[in-house]
Structures are given as structure tokens and as C-alpha cells.
Design a protein around this motif. Structure first.
Motif, short mmCIF file in Angstrom:
data_model
loop_
_atom_site.label_atom_id
_atom_site.label_comp_id
_atom_site.label_asym_id
_atom_site.label_seq_id
_atom_site.Cartn_x
_atom_site.Cartn_y
_atom_site.Cartn_z
N VAL A 55 35.83 62.29 -19.72
CA VAL A 55 35.44 61.19 -18.94
C VAL A 55 35.64 60.97 -17.64
O VAL A 55 35.07 60.51 -16.60
N LEU A 56 36.63 61.92 -16.96
CA LEU A 56 37.08 61.89 -15.92
C LEU A 56 36.51 62.97 -15.01
O LEU A 56 36.31 64.13 -15.54
N PRO A 57 36.03 62.63 -13.64
CA PRO A 57 35.05 63.63 -12.92
C PRO A 57 36.26 64.51 -12.50
O PRO A 57 37.32 64.54 -12.39
N ASP A 58 35.70 65.74 -11.95
CA ASP A 58 36.33 67.02 -11.72
C ASP A 58 37.47 66.76 -10.63
O ASP A 58 38.49 67.09 -10.76
N GLU A 59 37.04 65.98 -9.44
CA GLU A 59 37.83 66.04 -8.40
C GLU A 59 39.14 65.01 -8.84
O GLU A 59 40.32 64.96 -8.27
N PHE A 60 38.82 64.15 -9.66
CA PHE A 60 39.92 63.25 -10.18
C PHE A 60 40.88 63.94 -11.02
O PHE A 60 42.24 63.87 -10.79
N THR A 109 41.66 60.69 -30.78
CA THR A 109 42.10 61.01 -29.49
C THR A 109 43.13 61.93 -29.13
O THR A 109 44.04 61.86 -29.71
N LYS A 159 42.39 62.14 -21.40
CA LYS A 159 42.71 62.08 -22.60
C LYS A 159 41.25 62.65 -23.26
O LYS A 159 40.14 62.25 -22.75
N ARG A 161 38.36 63.40 -26.43
CA ARG A 161 37.76 63.04 -27.91
C ARG A 161 37.14 64.15 -28.50
O ARG A 161 37.01 65.29 -27.82
N ALA A 181 51.83 65.27 0.26
CA ALA A 181 52.79 64.58 -0.41
C ALA A 181 53.00 65.33 -1.69
O ALA A 181 54.31 65.24 -2.32
N ALA A 188 62.44 59.75 -4.32
CA ALA A 188 63.11 58.68 -3.43
C ALA A 188 64.11 59.30 -3.09
O ALA A 188 65.05 59.78 -3.70
#
Ligand SMILES: [Zn+2]
Lengths: 269, 1150
Positions: A55-60, A109, A159, A161, A181, A188
Motif C-alpha cells: 500500500v505504500l508508494p515507492d518513494e515512501f 498480515t 506491512k 497482505r 541526517a 541524541a
């Protein structure tokens, strides 16, 4: 001025608490800044996505992959910057390849985590003999921190399915946090001096009672409390600094401090 | 904190519960029931159109509004005009519509292959189609033998409200909804028109069936002897259509009755109507108005004048009055030719005068009451009512408006059938009522397509109506339900507009926040700017009554408990109050009895006794000195706003309306209850706020306008618009990738499923003097605009063999998105990506024809553009504290606290003193404590703050990231939930050096889209002059604008005008035609002068403009007398224009 003293108060694998004495503030702060932004580590820099039906796009996903800490011990000598390397695009000297190939076949899942990332040898590796860089790498160099270690939660990437698939190739490169970063080994760095505010660098705001409203931190025990009616020494300079460094695991806490020592001495002397 | 105490704390993050609901949506019912409740008025009012609405039937037979409308419409009668000889009209035909039916959205019958014929809203949205069901009517007529014939006609496809009784999603569980590509929390209430979600907005209307007194100076302009006094009643028929009647007071003591019919206004003397209604004698009318108050000389005087004014009409009986009215209105009403005058008169009274009452006797009583109220206003014994107060208002519900439009369209169909037949008769065409084919032929000429009319209404919001539907506006009825984020989306369904008419009023009285609105309209949630106070939002607990109530037994019940019957002729008007139920006079009672009745009714309704419905509004207006006209007014009708409170007398839940609330004492909290004074207490002190206003944490600490701003900004935030993103086709969708659940949240945050649609990020905020607002990584969002194209077949690098792009392809400006073969030229054509930003192909849809028999007519491509925060993007906290990111700092340079904490945002403390958003400070404090302990913090307004960590002020010593030195002052550091607003620099920035210019002036064009510039006007010029920045001025107004060069005749004139004696040339041999011609001419003249010995004079230019030597570019070195000079092109243009008028411009160049 006396010789600098570095006293380690607490030491864990990814965390070190130490006191630095007999240095001036500029030195102490540059130490902090170098720890945060100038230590080279390796991180995923280029992602080639072959299949992504999550469900997540490539760049994400790429962005999430970049943030995963990778074991970078000895990175300054075990790896070249791609810009300094004489290869065409990237090679075994200046990059590491990680692959991820997961498909869900169950009806529940499934978590795709950093544990699924595998180091694979470079295609051109073996053609020429291993260079001096490769020899200096430790076994786990370039693989995700804490991979398959008991008690270490892997980092969740996404995740999936049943029927969904994620197949990609990551190119790991060396870099420093000034660029992005993700190359910072520290999560920290805490830094304190003059816990009693004897130097009066700051002025505590209070309503009725300064002492009651501003509880002393634990570092206050290291220094003598100002005596009642003690005259203010306006020439005094801070010389004792309290550090607490927490790393993301890509470099060990010890390594961070040691590297910094080298770099700072290199810079300042 | 021990675990037991931790689990008891409210609110919690509910993370596991939410995840469970999201993974496994309930198979029965919905995940968040309250979301279905707040759109109920939309859906139930739409359901009420149908006979199978599922609503309680109340006093009626449970007929739908459409059926009731057909009853009211009646039949039309047409004569064929044969046998006109003996005054007969010929064969008689009656036509009427017997029934209307609207079906659920289905695949058209043309498609033979489909298995499940049902169409679901998701399909309509994705295909950019409308979600519509078939409408058909049964049209009946009689042939000359009186035999009934009928035919069923198709009326097109009518848009269907999602989740209404005609929607295929009706009564689906969340799990089913997800299966059909909807949100698990989908609540419906809107229509899908061309892929857009549109809804009919609530509109405020005058309260139905209640007489209000008006005092409007403009009434005096209506005619001679009109005064500013009037009483008005908006009467509503059972089918929810309305008709407003006004009774004007004339300075001669009588009254005029006004109504409108097809946008035309008519006035009738009230006496004529009183006579026509019941044939009342003068004495009867006198007694009816006086009600034994014979000492009231004002009243006796007026009634006498009233009765005397009727003497000019010479009609004694009711029948005569009816005939008179019928005669006058025969043409206007356009009824059957064979109706008698008195029948038409009766029809007029039935259709247009006090239409909420059937019985003429009851209408007569109501008219007398109106007269009494009118005289009382004139007399000053009661005051004028405020039509802007919610006390005298109700709501126009979407379904009712929809029904009114359908009814009017159906009426139009009947009227046009009659018109067509009449035209045929007039034109001498054969008209044969026995011939079925003739009637069928007439029907072919009638436009039955009601569906497209309704689609058009919903798509534009414009009402096309011959009667105006008794509404004050003709446009702006519908709005798009934008899914920018969840807050904006749900607000659309709760917004309520005062009316487009009021937006143009210069006075601000209508916008005033009145105390009467407490609990019904939110005082906080209204936009600032032009719609301020006109566009309101319903308070959280405000309901709108949509079900008819059963109240037929109430008059008898009240009579049993001491109310006098209405027909009692010897009631003393001085000591008795009128008792009304929905605009019917049901009796009289003394103030004491009336008060007793009101109390009894309230006890009965709260305790469920005597079948008194909970939604009955009991408006007991006590007698006062010049206050509101007293009486006991009961309301049971639909469209009223009601809200729940607790009745103190018996501790039961009560439901109150805005009419009765005015006379109640409602305590906000139990502590505020005063014995013997308070009648009710609020269930919750925040119930008067709208949903959005309730979501502002600690809003009770803020300066009030800031809470108003937050209600606006919450709606502009980039958040999570939907969880069914794959199935959305909105033009622009903003999505925040890193949404978080706020640490500090009011209890209602969980109630309204806000965590399912996160709207921002918990940011570490430092307040630092002279610090610039700073952001670093975190709030990274994404946008999805869309592009559309046509397709057939092709091949290319990043297109697949079918001509469609690969999903995930990166596009730069000019890259092809799709390719197809043009059928005409047989060549491959490419659709190019036109945006400037890098985009990724997210989704490709292939769309077929609406009828479902042709495939692949359109392709629809979703593009994704990533936008991480940059300098210039707008952010805000939840307290109306918006700001623009002015600098991004590397982590090492950021200040840090002793624990190594670095702020995400640094804001200037000067943001607080003037804006007084103490709530933000409290939030950051509570947020810090919550983040440290891992707890959600309750931020419900008007609750005592008991959050942890209040023993300490939240200040921390901080160190400079650059030098490592401790700052001189300790700095406040906290956690605040930040929203990223959708206004981003990338959409707004406008810069240019050179670019497109206007063809006439050669100055830069305007408009961001055309790469134009921002006007650098006179005032800006003044500023630069004042600054002495002349080089910049030169750059802006000349070099970057309409710089042009021109040849200048050295020490002479340019462009036009005369020349000196030389023949100037440029370095390349350029010369001035005028000069040369003039020089030659002059040569000639001089030669002649020499010959004749005369002295000659040159014409002088009157205006001279100096051009400084700076502007004279390179004097030619190669000799020649022409120079190049820099001139603004408009000046050249001006010279040309002046030259065209015969004015020569001469320039002096130094
Ligand atoms: Zn290399």
C-alpha cells in the motif's frame, strides 16, 4: 591549562556517558557537533524497486529504507566515498548491495522488516581480488543493526497482505550527516556544563524560590555547590562538560567517541 | 504511575482498538455510530420522499412526500372545444399523475452480460459519473366516455443520495462498505454528480406555521396608507412545500392580506377573506377580534374601521365573496374552464391562504388571531419578533427541497400537456380525445426528463423554478463535499446557511450572534470574512427533527386538563391566552392554566406518558409588558432544531427547541443550578460547540477569535482525507504521510474517529526570542493531482505497449503520460505531462461508457507529487497560531536542552501577548507531560486541568547549537500538535526576470499561470524613490519591463517631429525618413528662399520631455549622427497614439 581528561561514567553498547574536563567550550561543542554530523557511516542511498504491490508508494518505502541504521564499524577506512572512487557508477569498494524480496502467502498480515534485508556480493566482486577496504570490514558490515539478534526488535518497513510483494535492491553508500541526517550515527547527544550555574551564563526564571523550582540535575553532584555569599568570578570559564551520547547502533558508542577524538585532534592540532 | 491507574485514565490513545476496527471492520453496524447520527437529517429527509421511508408515520398514513405532493397537485381538465355552440366546452379530459417511482441505481438493461446489476457509489466516483436511479411516473387520463387510461413514462435518471433508502449501500455494515470500496465510516448524505460529491446545504427558513410580527419601514413603500406593521406566517403543506402569507396593517385601521403565486404578489382586503371563509357576519367578526375587550378603545376603533372599509364591496354573504374572488383569480390560477367562480374562490383559499390548515373555520380562527396579534403590535402591547433569531427559524432540509423541485417539475408536465393540447385546438389541428394515438403524440412533445433537471440543480446549485418555491434565493443551494481532510469533510454536513439574500445586505444585524442560538448554532465555528455569521455550523448535540410526530390526541388531552375549546364564543381575550398546535388554534387558557398545561406536557413527554412525543416543543410565552405576544405554542412539525438537556423537575432527559429555550433557565453545569430558578441543566458544558470547535484543546483558555481561526485552519490542514485512497478521484488530494495522534486531545477526539484520519504531528516547540520559526524533518506530505486523456494504442520508453504509463514512472515536464493512435491521421499522438514538478504515476484507470456496453472510452491517470516542507510553507498549531516556515536549520545548529532534546519548531514568544492563546501554552505543557509519561492528555474545554507536570513551568536551560554556550535565559520547551496547511509556496510563488509580454505594450503580462509578473505599481515606485534605490527602479521599470531601443537623431528629435538642417545617418547607414524628407524639403525651400530672399520659420513643438544622457546608449563611433537611445516601449506606443491624433511629441535629449 591541564591536559584534557575524559572520564567515562557509564558505558553500554550504544550509549556512553562521560565527563570531559580541562577543555574549553568551543572544543567540547565541536566534539558534539562532530559526533552528530561528521562521522561517516553507511546508509541505503539508492533503491531500485523491482516490484511493489504494497500500500505504500515507492518513494515512501525508499525513504523508510534510508533511515534504517546499518552496521558501519570502521567505516572511515573500510569504505570509499563514491565520489573518491575511480569506478564508473559504484563498485565493491564504495558500495554494498542489499536486497529485499518478500511476498506474503498467508492470509494474515505480514510485517516486512529490516531483518528481510540481505547483503549480497557485488556482481563484479571476485573478478579482482579483495582490496584493502574489504579486508578491514567486519563480518556484518552493511547489514541492518541488530539483524536476527535475540531481543532486538527489527525495524518495520511496511506491512503486506496475502498476494502483496516487495522486491527491491538497495545500494548502500558512505556519507556524513551534513549531507543527510540518515548518515548520523547519533540519535541524541546531551550536553551540559556548570550545573550550579556558577558562571551565570543563564538566569533561571522563578516565581518564589529559585532552588525549589529548579531542581538540580544529577551532574550537580560532580561539582561543588556555590557557597552562600561566594563572590562571582566573572573571569571563570567552563571546563567540565557532561556528555551522554546515544547512537543508533551503526557505530558503537565507543567507536563514536574514539573517532571523534581522532577527527577533532586532526582538526585542531 | 501504576498500571491500574493508567488504564482508568481518559481519554486514551485507543491504538489497539482502532487498529482492530481498521483491520476487521464490524460485520454488523458501523465502527462509529455517532457519525451516522449527525448526517441523519440529510438522509432521513431524503427518505421521507418515499412511501417506504422507514420513518414513523405520525398522524398521517405514512405516505411519502412525493405521494403527498401528487395529492396536492390534483388533476388538470382539458376540453377539446367541439360543440362550442350551446356554451358547452366539448369533450372533457382529466389528466393526473397517479404515482411516482424512483428505483435504485442499476446498470442499464442494454448491458446483457452483467451479473450484479447494482451500481455502487464508488463506481460512480471512479468513473466520474453520477450515482442515479431511474424515475418513472404513471400518467392517467380519461377519454370522453370517462374511462380511465394510463401510461408509464420514464423521467430520466435521478441522482440518489448515498446511504438513503434508494441507495445500494443502505444498511450495509462497515465490513461490507469496505468491500464496496467505501470508507469504513462512510455515512452518506451526499450525491455523486460527475464523480464529485455534492450535497444540499441546510438553509435557515422562517419557522413554519407560526405567526411572527414584523416591523419594517420598507413596508410603507408598498402603497398608499401602508404602514411598517405586519404579521407574517409561513404555512407548510403536508408535502413540505410552503406558502408565505403576510397581513399588512394600513393606516386607515384595516388590514391587507398578501400572498404570492408564481413569483407574482397579490393583496386582498382581509375582510373579503374572512367573509369568504365562513360567511361570518359583521358581529361575529367584531366579537371574534374583540374577545370581550370592549374597553379597549384602540381595538374597537380599528375593528370598526375594518368593518366599515368592507362596505365599499357590496357583498353580504360568504358565497358572494367567494364568487368575487373566483372571478378575479380565474385567469391567474388557470383552472378548468367549467369550474364555477365560487369553486375557484374556494380553491384559491385552499391552495394559497393558510395552507397548513384544511378546515375554513380553523383558517378563520387563525386569521382572527393574526389580526389580534397585528393590532397588538400596532398598539405597542407586544413587540415585533426578530426574524433573525433562531427562535423563529427552522431548517430547510435537503430532501424537502429535492421533493419540492420534483413536485414542481411534475406539475409542469401536467401543465405543458394542457398547453400543447390547447395550442393544437387554437391552431385547428385535429384533436381527438378518443384517439389514444393522439395523446401519445402529445406526450412525445413533452419533456419528461426530470432526472437531468435534478442533476443540473445538484451540479450547479441553481434553482430553475417558475414559482420560486417560496424561497428567497435561486442559487447556491448545493456545495461540494471536499475531502481535503476529515474535519473539513464532516463540517460540510453540519453547516447551515442563513440565505444568499442576506449575504448582500449592508447591515450586519443578520450576522449577529444571538443568545437564542445557544446550543443550536455554534458561536465559534463560522468563517471570518464575507460569510461570517451567515454560514454557521450546528452545535454538536443539535438535532433536526425529520420524523412526523403523532399529536392528533393533544387537543383533546389539553381540553380535559382545563383548556377551553376554540369554538367557545365567550372567551375573554384579556384573561385568556391562545393555545396553538402547529399553527392551529386548539383552545384558550388563562395564563395560570396555560403554564400548568405546559408543565404537565413537559412532564408527560419526558416520562413518556400520554403518548406525548419527545420532540414536541412547548413554547409557553407568558404575558408581559410589551414583550413577545403571549400564548402557549406547541410545535410538532419537522425541520425544527432540537437539543437534549436534562429536566431538573424529574431528572429525565428532555429535548428542547429554540422557541421554548428562550423561556427556560438552563444551567451549564450542575454547580450552576439555582433552586427555584433553573429548569434544566446541560448534559455537558461543551455541547453548545460544533464538532470542530470541540476539538480545539483547552479552547476555554484562548482569546475567542483564535478559536474561530482554528476552526478555519483545521479545515485547511493537509491530513488524511480518506482511507480508501485507491478509489478516490478528487481533483486534488493532499495526504500527510507522517500523521500522528495528538497527545493532547479533548475527549471527543476519539468519539468522532479523528484518530482514524490524523491531521498533524506532535512537534517539540521551543519559544525563543529572536528565533525564527524553524522546522526540520517530520511533516512530510504528498499531493495527488489528476490528469485526463484519451487513448488507443502506442509504444514508447516509459509507456507500455498499450500506450499507458507504468505505475511508478517518474515524470518530468513534457514527458508523455499516454499515447494513442489518432483515427483520422493514423499517427501516434502523445499526451504530455505539463506540470513543473516531478510527478509519479500512481494509478491508471480505464473507463468504459456509462451505458456499460462500450469499453475503454477514457483513461484516467492519478499522479503523485511529493512535497517535503520547504521555506514558505504554512503551518499552524490548533490555536489559530499560523505561521510560515522561515528557515530550515541543520540538526547540529539547532539549540538543544541538557537532555539532548532539540526542538522541531522554534516560535517567537511575541506570538503570544497580542493573540492571547493561553490554550497553546497549556497544550504544550500538557503535551510535554503526556509525552514524558506516555499518556494521552484530556484537553476538553471547561474541565479542571489536572494534568501531570504542573509543579514546574516547563522551562529548560538550553544551549546554542552553534557555540555550545548556554543561553542567557531558560527557554520554554513543550509539545504542541502542529498542522501543515495546504497553502504551500510551490503553488504560490511568482517570480520572473523575463518572460511573456503583452503584445501591445510589451510590458510583462499578469497572472501566475502565464508566468507573468506582479504589478510594480505607483506606490511601489514611490517607495523605491524614497529609498533612493534608483538602480533597482531602473531594473524593475525598464530593464525587466518594456525595455526597447530607438534611433535618436543626435541633439535632435526622435520618432516624430521636425529636424535640424543636417541629414543624420547611423553607423550602418540608417537614416530618418522624416528628417531626410524634411531636410530635402528644407533644402529645397532654402534654395527657394535664397532665390527669393525670404526668411523662413519652423513650427515649434509645445511639449518637450527630457531624456538624460544615461539613457543614450553608445554614440556611434563610426561617425554618423544617429544614436541609439533606450526608451520604454509604452512610451513609443503613447507617441504613436498621440501621433494618430495629430499631436507631435518632441524630445530633447541631453
Ligand atoms: Zn566505486
Amino acid at each position: 591549562m591541564n591536559d584534557p581528561i575524559l572520564r567515562i561514567r557509564k558505558y553500554e553498547r550504544d550509549r556512553v556517558n562521560f565527563v570531559l574536563e580541562n577543555v574549553d567550550m568551543a572544543f567540547a561543542n565541536s566534539l558534539r557537533r562532530v559526533m552528530m554530523a561528521d562521522l561517516p557511516t553507511v546508509a541505503i542511498d539508492i533503491v531500485e524497486i523491482q516490484a511493489n504491490t504494497t500500500v505504500l508508494p515507492d518513494e515512501f518505502i525508499s525513504h523508510r529504507l534510508g533511515m534504517i541504521p546499518l552496521v558501519s564499524s570502521n567505516c572511515d577506512v573500510a569504505m570509499r566515498y563514491t565520489r573518491d572512487c575511480n569506478c564508473f557508477e559504484n563498485c565493491a569498494f564504495c558500495s554494498i548491495i542489499l536486497v529485499l524480496n518478500v511476498k506474503c502467502h498467508d492470509s494474515t498480515t505480514m510485517d516486512v522488516t529490516s531483518n528481510h534485508l540481505e547483503v549480497v556480493p557485488h556482481e563484479d566482486q571476485g573478478m579482482e581480488e579483495a582490496g584493502e577496504e574489504q579486508v578491514k570490514r567486519i563480518e556484518k558490515f552493511g547489514s541492518p543493526v541488530g539483524k536476527n539478534e535475540p531481543g532486538v526488535e527489527p525495524i518495520l518497513i511496511c506491512k503486506i497482505r496475502k498476494g502483496q510483494e516487495l522486491k527491491l535492491k538497495c545500494i548502500v553508500k558512505k556519507g556524513i550527516a551534513k549531507e543527510h541526517a540518515k548518515w548520523s550515527p547519533c540519535s541524541a547527544v546531551s550536553f551540559e556544563y556548570d550545573p550550579h550555574n556558577k558562571l551565570r551564563h543563564t538566569s533561571y526564571w522563578f516565581e518564589t524560590d529559585e532552588r525549589a523550582e529548579w531542581p538540580l540535575g544529577e551532574n550537580a553532584a560532580e561539582e561543588e555547590a556555590p557557597r552562600e555569599g561566594e563572590p562571582f568570578d566573572f573571569n571563570a570559564k567552563p571546563s567540565k562538560f557532561y556528555f551522554d551520547v546515544e547512537t543508533d547502533g551503526s557505530l558503537g558508542a565507543q567507536e563514536v567517541v574514539m573517532k571523534v577524538r581522532i577527527i577533532v585532534s586532526f582538526l585542531s592540532f | 504511575m501504576p498500571d491500574s491507574e493508567r488504564s482508568k485514565r481518559q481519554p486514551t490513545f485507543d491504538t489497539l482498538e482502532r487498529e482492530k476496527l481498521f483491520k476487521f471492520p464490524p460485520k454488523q453496524g458501523s465502527s462509529y455510530k455517532i457519525l451516522n447520527e449527525f448526517v441523519a437529517p440529510h438522509i432521513e429527509s431524503f427518505n421521507a420522499l418515499f412511501d417506504d421511508s422507514g420513518l414513523p408515520s405520525g398522524d398521517g398514513k405514512g405516505k411519502g412526500l412525493l405521494s403527498l405532493g401528487l395529492d396536492d397537485m390534483g388533476e388538470r381538465v382539458i376540453f377539446d372545444g367541439t360543440g362550442q355552440t350551446a356554451g358547452t366546452w366539448g369533450n372533457r379530459m382529466r389528466i393526473w399523475i397517479e404515482s411516482v417511482s424512483i428505483s435504485r441505481p442499476m446498470v442499464p438493461d442494454k448491458n446483457k452480460y452483467v451479473k450484479d446489476r447494482k451500481v455502487f457509489p464508488a463506481e460512480a466516483r471512479e468513473r466520474l459519473a453520477s450515482y442515479r436511479g431511474k424515475m418513472s411516473i404513471k400518467l392517467c387520463w380519461t377519454d370522453p366516455q370517462g374511462q380511465r387510461q394510463d401510461v408509464t413514462r420514464d423521467c430520466g435518471l435521478v441522482p440518489i443520495m448515498v446511504r438513503s433508502v434508494r441507495c445500494n449501500l443502505r444498511s450495509m455494515s462497515s465490513a461490507d462498505m469496505v468491500k464496496h470500496h467505501e470508507e469504513a465510516e462512510e455515512f452518506g448524505g451526499y450525491f455523486v454528480i460527475n464523480g464529485n460529491e455534492r450535497l444540499i446545504r441546510y438553509l435557515i427558513l422562517p419557522r413554519r406555521n407560526h405567526v411572527i410580527s414584523l416591523l419594517r419601514p420598507s413596508f410603507t413603500n408598498r402603497g398608499p396608507s401602508y404602514t411598517q406593521y405586519a404579521v407574517q406566517i409561513r404555512c407548510v403543506r403536508p408535502d413540505q412545500t410552503s406558502c408565505t402569507n403576510t397581513l399588512h396593517y394600513l393606516s386607515n385601521g384595516s388590514a391587507m392580506f398578501r400572498f404570492s403565486w408564481r413569483k407574482q404578489e397579490y393583496v386582498i382586503p382581509i375582510m373579503l377573506i374572512l367573509k369568504a371563509l365562513v360567511g361570518a357576519s359583521d358581529k361575529e367578526i367584531f366579537e371574534g377580534i374583540m374577545m370581550q375587550d370592549y374597553d379597549n378603545t384602540f381595538l374597537t376603533g380599528r375593528v370598526e374601521l375594518l368593518l366599515r372599509s368592507y362596505k365599499q364591496f357590496t357583498m353580504r354573504t360568504g358565497e358572494q365573496a367567494l364568487e368575487y374572488l373566483g372571478d378575479k383569480f380565474r385567469v391567474v390560477l388557470g383552472m378548468a374552464d367549467d369550474m364555477s367562480n365560487s369553486a375557484i374562490g374556494a380553491l384559491l383559499i385552499r391552495k394559497l391562504i393558510l395552507v397548513h390548515i384544511e378546515n375554513p373555520r380553523e383558517k378563520y380562527r387563525m386569521l382572527l388571531f393574526m389580526l389580534r396579534k397585528l393590532y397588538s403590535v400596532v398598539n405597542g402591547t407586544c413587540c415585533a419578533d426578530n426574524p433573525d433569531s433562531p427562535q423563529h427559524q427552522e431548517v430547510l432540509l435537503p430532501g424537502q427541497l429535492y421533493g419540492m423541485i420534483i413536485k414542481e417539475r411534475l406539475e409542469e408536465i401536467l401543465n405543458s400537456i394542457r398547453t400543447f393540447i390547447n395550442i393544437d385546438i387554437r391552431n385547428g389541428n385535429t384533436v381527438d380525445f378518443n384517439d389514444k394515438r393522439y395523446f401519445a403524440k402529445v406526450l412525445t412533445r413533452i419533456n419528461f426528463d426530470i432526472g437531468s433537471k435534478l442533476s443540473n440543480f445538484l451540479a450547479t446549485g441553481n434553482l430553475v423554478s417558475p414559482s420560486g418555491l417560496d424561497l428567497q434565493q435561486a442559487s447556491g443551494f448545493t456545495i461540494v463535499a471536499e475531502k481535503l481532510n476529515w474535519q473539513r469533510y464532516i463540517s460540510h454536513f453540519r453547516c447551515i446557511h442563513r440565505g444568499a439574500f442576506f449575504a448582500e445586505l449592508k447591515t450586519t444585524t443578520v450576522r449577529k450572534l444571538l443568545p437564542e442560538a445557544w446550543g443550536f448554532l455554534c458561536p465559534v465555528h463560522t468563517p471570518d470574512g464575507s460569510p461570517c455569521g451567515l454560514l454557521n455550523h450546528l452545535a454538536r448535540t443539535c438535532r433536526i427533527v425529520t420524523a412526523p410526530l403523532a399529536v392528533a390526541h393533544i387537543p383533546a388531552l389539553l381540553a380535559k386538563h382545563g383548556m377551553s375549546e376554540p369554538f367557545n364564543a365567550c372567551i375573554d381575550g384579556r384573561t385568556n391566552l391562545c393555545v396553538q398546535l402547529d399553527g392551529h388554534v386548539i383552545g384558550w387558557a388563562t395564563p395560570a392554566v396555560a403554564r400548568q398545561l405546559a408543565t404537565s406536557l413537559r412532564i408527560w413527554k419526558t416520562e413518556g406518558k400520554n403518548e406525548i412525543p419527545m420532540d414536541l416543543e412547548i413554547g409557553m410565552v407568558p404575558p408581559s409588558m410589551g414583550g413577545q405576544y403571549p400564548g402557549l405554542f406547541l410545535f410538532s412539525s419537522r425541520s425544527r432544531m432540537m437539543r437534549p438537556v436534562k429536566y431538573l423537575a424529574n431528572g429525565r432527559d428532555d429535548s428542547i427547541g429554540p422557541f421554548e429555550q428562550v423561556y427556560m433557565d438552563i444551567a451549564c453545569t450542575p454547580e450552576e443550578i439555582e433552586s427555584e430558578v433553573s429548569t434544566h441543566v446541560e448534559h455537558n458544558p461543551t455541547n453548545f460547540l460544533s464538532i470542530l470547535a470541540n476539538l480545539t484543546p483547552f479552547s476555554d483558555f484562548n482569546q475567542s477569535p483564535r478559536n474561530i481561526y482554528q476552526c478555519q485552519m483545521g479545515k485547511q490542514t493537509m491530513g488524511t482525507p480518506s482511507t480508501a485512497l485507491k478509489h478516490r478521484t478528487d481533483n486534488k488530494l493532499y495526504r500527510l504521510q507522517s500523521g500522528q495522534s495528538p497527545v493532547v486531545r479533548p475527549a471527543l477526539h476519539n468519539t468522532y474517529a479523528m484518530d482514524a484520519f490524523p491531521n498533524g504531528t506532535n512537534a517539540i516547540v521551543a519559544l525563543r526570542k529572536s528565533g525564527e520559526p524553524t522546522l526540520h524533518f517530520g511533516l512530510g506530505p504528498e499531493i495527488k493531482p489528476h490528469a485526463k486523456g484519451e487513448k488507443r494504442d502506442s509504444c514508447l520508453d516509459f509507456l507500455d505497449l498499450d500506450g499507458l504509463p507504468y505505475i511508478g514512472t517518474k515524470l518530468r515536464s513534457g514527458d508523455p503520460i499516454a499515447a494513442y493512435v489518432d483515427d483520422v491521421t493514423r499517427r501516434t499522438k502523445f499526451v504530455k505531462y505539463k506540470g513543473d514538478e516531478e510527478a509519479l504515476v500512481d494509478e491508471v484507470r480505464l473507463l468504459g461508457e456509462d451505458t456499460g456496453d462500450v469499453e475503454l472510452q477514457k483513461i484516467h491517470i492519478t499522479l503523485r507529487i511529493t512535497r517535503s516542507p520547504v521555506i514558505g510553507d504554512k503551518f499552524s498549531s490548533r490555536h489559530g497560531q499560523k505561521g510560515v516556515c522561515s528557515q530550515k536549520w541543520p540538526a547540529v545548529d539547532m539549540p538543544f536542552s541538557e537532555s539532548g532534546m532539540q526542538p522541531d519548531v522554534i516560535i517567537n514568544p511575541h506570538a503570544f501577548p497580542s493573540r492571547m492563546t493561553i490554550g497553546m501554552l497549556v497544550e504544550s505543557m500538557a503535551g510535554k507531560a503526556g509525552a514524558m509519561h506516555g499518556l494521552a492528555q484530556d484537553a476538553t474545554p471547561f474541565k479542571a486541568v489536572e494534568a501531570a507536570g504542573y509543579n514546574y513551568y516547563g522551562n529548560e536551560p538550553m544551549y546554542s547549537g552553534i557555540t555550545g554556550e548556554e543561553f542567557a535565559a531558560d527557554i520554554y520547551l513543550g509539545v504542541v500538535y502542529y498542522q501543515r496547511l495546504r497553502h504551500m509556496v510551490l503553488d504560490k510563488f511568482q517570480v520572473r526576470t523575463t518572460g511573456p509580454v503583452d503584445p501591445v505594450t510589451r510590458q510583462p503580462v499578469k497572472g501566475r499561470k502565464r508566468a507573468g509578473g506582479i504589478r510594480f505599481g505607483e506606490m511601489e515606485r514611490d517607495a523605491l524613490i524614497a529609498h533612493g534605490t534608483s538602480y533597482l527602479l531602473q531594473d524593475r521599470l525598464m530593464n525587466c519591463s518594456d525595455y526597447s531601443t530607438a534611433w535618436d537623431i543626435s541633439l535632435g528629435e526622435v520618432f516624430t517631429g521636425t529636424s535640424i538642417s543636417r541629414k543624420p545617418t547611423g553607423p550602418g547607414g540608417e537614416y530618418c525618413r522624416i528628417c531626410r524628407a524634411a531636410a530635402e524639403q528644407e533644402d529645397e525651400l532654402e534654395r527657394q528662399a535664397l532665390a527669393t530672399g525670404q526668411h523662413l520659420q519652423r513650427p515649434q513643438a509645445s511639449l518637450s520631455v527630457a531624456i538624460s544622457s544615461q539613457n543614450v546608449l553608445g554614440r556611434s563611433l563610426k561617425g554618423g549622427d544617429l544614436d541609439v537611445v533606450a526608451v520604454p516601449y509604452v512610451f513609443r506606443y503613447l507617441c504613436a497614439e498621440l501621433a494618430s491624433m495629430g499631436i507631435a511629441v518632441s524630445l530633447e535629449i541631453q
